[in-house]
Design an enzyme around this catalytic site. Structure first.
Site, PDB file in Angstrom:
ATOM      1  CE  LYS A 216      42.507  35.522   3.444  1.00 32.21           C
ATOM      2  NZ  LYS A 216      41.876  36.036   2.223  1.00 32.21           N
ATOM      3  NE  ARG A 250      45.912  33.042  -2.239  1.00 31.04           N
ATOM      4  CZ  ARG A 250      46.486  33.284  -1.066  1.00 31.04           C
ATOM      5  NH1 ARG A 250      45.806  33.131   0.048  1.00 31.04           N
ATOM      6  NH2 ARG A 250      47.756  33.650  -1.009  1.00 31.04           N
TER       7      ARG A 250
HETATM    8  C1  8Y7 Z   1      43.689  36.185  -0.920  1.00 28.20           C
HETATM    9  C2  8Y7 Z   1      44.606  36.310  -1.961  1.00 28.20           C
HETATM   10  C3  8Y7 Z   1      45.632  36.487  -0.065  1.00 28.20           C
HETATM   11  C4  8Y7 Z   1      42.317  36.002  -1.252  1.00 28.20           C
HETATM   12  C5  8Y7 Z   1      42.980  36.072  -3.577  1.00 28.20           C
HETATM   13  C6  8Y7 Z   1      46.041  35.288   3.079  1.00 28.20           C
HETATM   14  C7  8Y7 Z   1      47.043  36.690  -2.146  1.00 28.20           C
HETATM   15  C8  8Y7 Z   1      46.240  36.647   2.616  1.00 28.20           C
HETATM   16  N1  8Y7 Z   1      44.348  36.287   0.268  1.00 28.20           N
HETATM   17  N2  8Y7 Z   1      44.263  36.246  -3.277  1.00 28.20           N
HETATM   18  N3  8Y7 Z   1      45.817  36.505  -1.414  1.00 28.20           N
HETATM   19  N4  8Y7 Z   1      42.015  35.956  -2.595  1.00 28.20           N
HETATM   20  N5  8Y7 Z   1      42.583  36.018  -4.850  1.00 28.20           N
HETATM   21  O1  8Y7 Z   1      45.493  35.190   4.215  1.00 28.20           O
HETATM   22  O2  8Y7 Z   1      41.421  35.938  -0.415  1.00 28.20           O
HETATM   23  O3  8Y7 Z   1      46.413  34.292   2.476  1.00 28.20           O
HETATM   24  S1  8Y7 Z   1      46.960  36.765   1.029  1.00 28.20           S
END
Ligand code: 8Y7
Length: 271
Positions: A216, A250
């Site tokens: 990020k 994640r």
């Molecule tokens: C997150 C996410 C994204 C996160 C959860 C990226 C879909 C942006 N970020 N879901 N999603 N938590 N639960 O940088 O931080 O991957 S998308």
């Protein structure tokens, strides 16, 4: 909290996600061979969960119709569910996508809008699946203008408390819920690092904590590196998040994160 921290691998079937957009989706649709290969590799590398997304939440990303999102997500879920021993998470805010994915074998609902869209709570109630409630300050196009918190951690906790209450009011069992402070979703760099430093304060919910910091911009802001060169600092932050109470991280880079977590566990005598 889950016994061991779990790795959730990011599998975007979008043309425009910020770090891996377009790799699994072309003009002609989902590239199923590549998708299966990528997914199987993530499982081999140590992912217990794969997070399938069909709509980018990047600011300025093209909106997708329900049909487009269904095509992308359902192609992936129906391809992977019978083939891989892994929990399939669907990254969606769309109740119809939640319902159909649950029917095809999805095992987790990951809604960055914390089930705030009309019908989303009903879909989650029906699905009876684990569900992630994430904090975001506003819709992606506006969220980086909405970063005025009294205290970022307390304000995120208040928001998550309200969403947990809304789920309970809808009849959903607390045991299904996970919470996520939503790194990068309407927070300044300093606020993101404050949140990570004080992640332990979310323990008061007594719910599993999901953290997504992988590649990020909060990492880019410190290192000056583009997304593809943020692998090591992403793994470092994943370890710190787990050390501060995260149950699920994640990530885009599963093998590197698994290695980082393995050596961290070894320092704790948990080999
Ligand atoms: C997150 C996410 C994204 C996160 C959860 C990226 C879909 C942006 N970020 N879901 N999603 N938590 N639960 O940088 O931080 O991957 S998308």
């Amino acid at each position: 909290m889950l016994a061991t921290p779990q790795i959730m691998g990011v599998l975007n079937v979008t043309p425009d996600s910020f770090s891996d957009g377009g790799q699994l989706l072309s003009e002609s649709g989902v590239d199923v061979d590549r998708l299966l290969m990528r997914a199987a590799n993530m499982v081999t590398d140590g992912a217990a969960i794969l997070d399938i997304g069909g709509e980018s939440t990047r600011p300025g990303a093209a909106p997708v119709s329900t049909q487009q999102e269904l095509d992308r997500v359902m192609t992936a879920v129906s391809l992977l569910a019978p083939r891989l021993d892994v929990i399939l998470s669907v990254d969606t805010s769309n109740p119809q996508v939640m319902r159909e994915a649950a029917r095809e074998g999805a095992g987790l609902l990951n809604d960055v809008r914390a089930f705030s869209r009309p019908g989303a709570l009903d879909a989650a109630l029906e699905a009876q699946l684990p569900m992630s409630l994430m904090h975001m300050s506003d819709e992606p196009d506006r969220m980086q203008e909405v970063t005025q918190y009294c205290d970022v951690v307390n304000d995120v906790k208040a928001f998550l408390g309200e969403r947990v209450a809304a789920c309970i009011d809808a009849g959903i069992d607390r045991s299904q819920m996970l919470i996520d402070p939503g790194f990068g979703f309407g927070k300044t760099v300093a606020q993101n690092y404050d949140m990570l430093r004080r992640l332990g304060e979310l323990a008061s919910f007594e719910l599993p904590i999901l953290v997504g910091v992988s590649r990020k911009s909060m990492i880019g802001a410190i290192t000056g590196r583009p997304a593809s060169e943020r692998v090591v600092p992403s793994a470092v932050l994943a370890v710190l998040a787990v050390a501060r109470g995260a149950s699920i991280v994640r990530v885009h880079d599963v093998a590197e994160t698994a290695d980082a977590l393995a050596v961290w566990r070894a320092t704790r005598g948990e080999v």
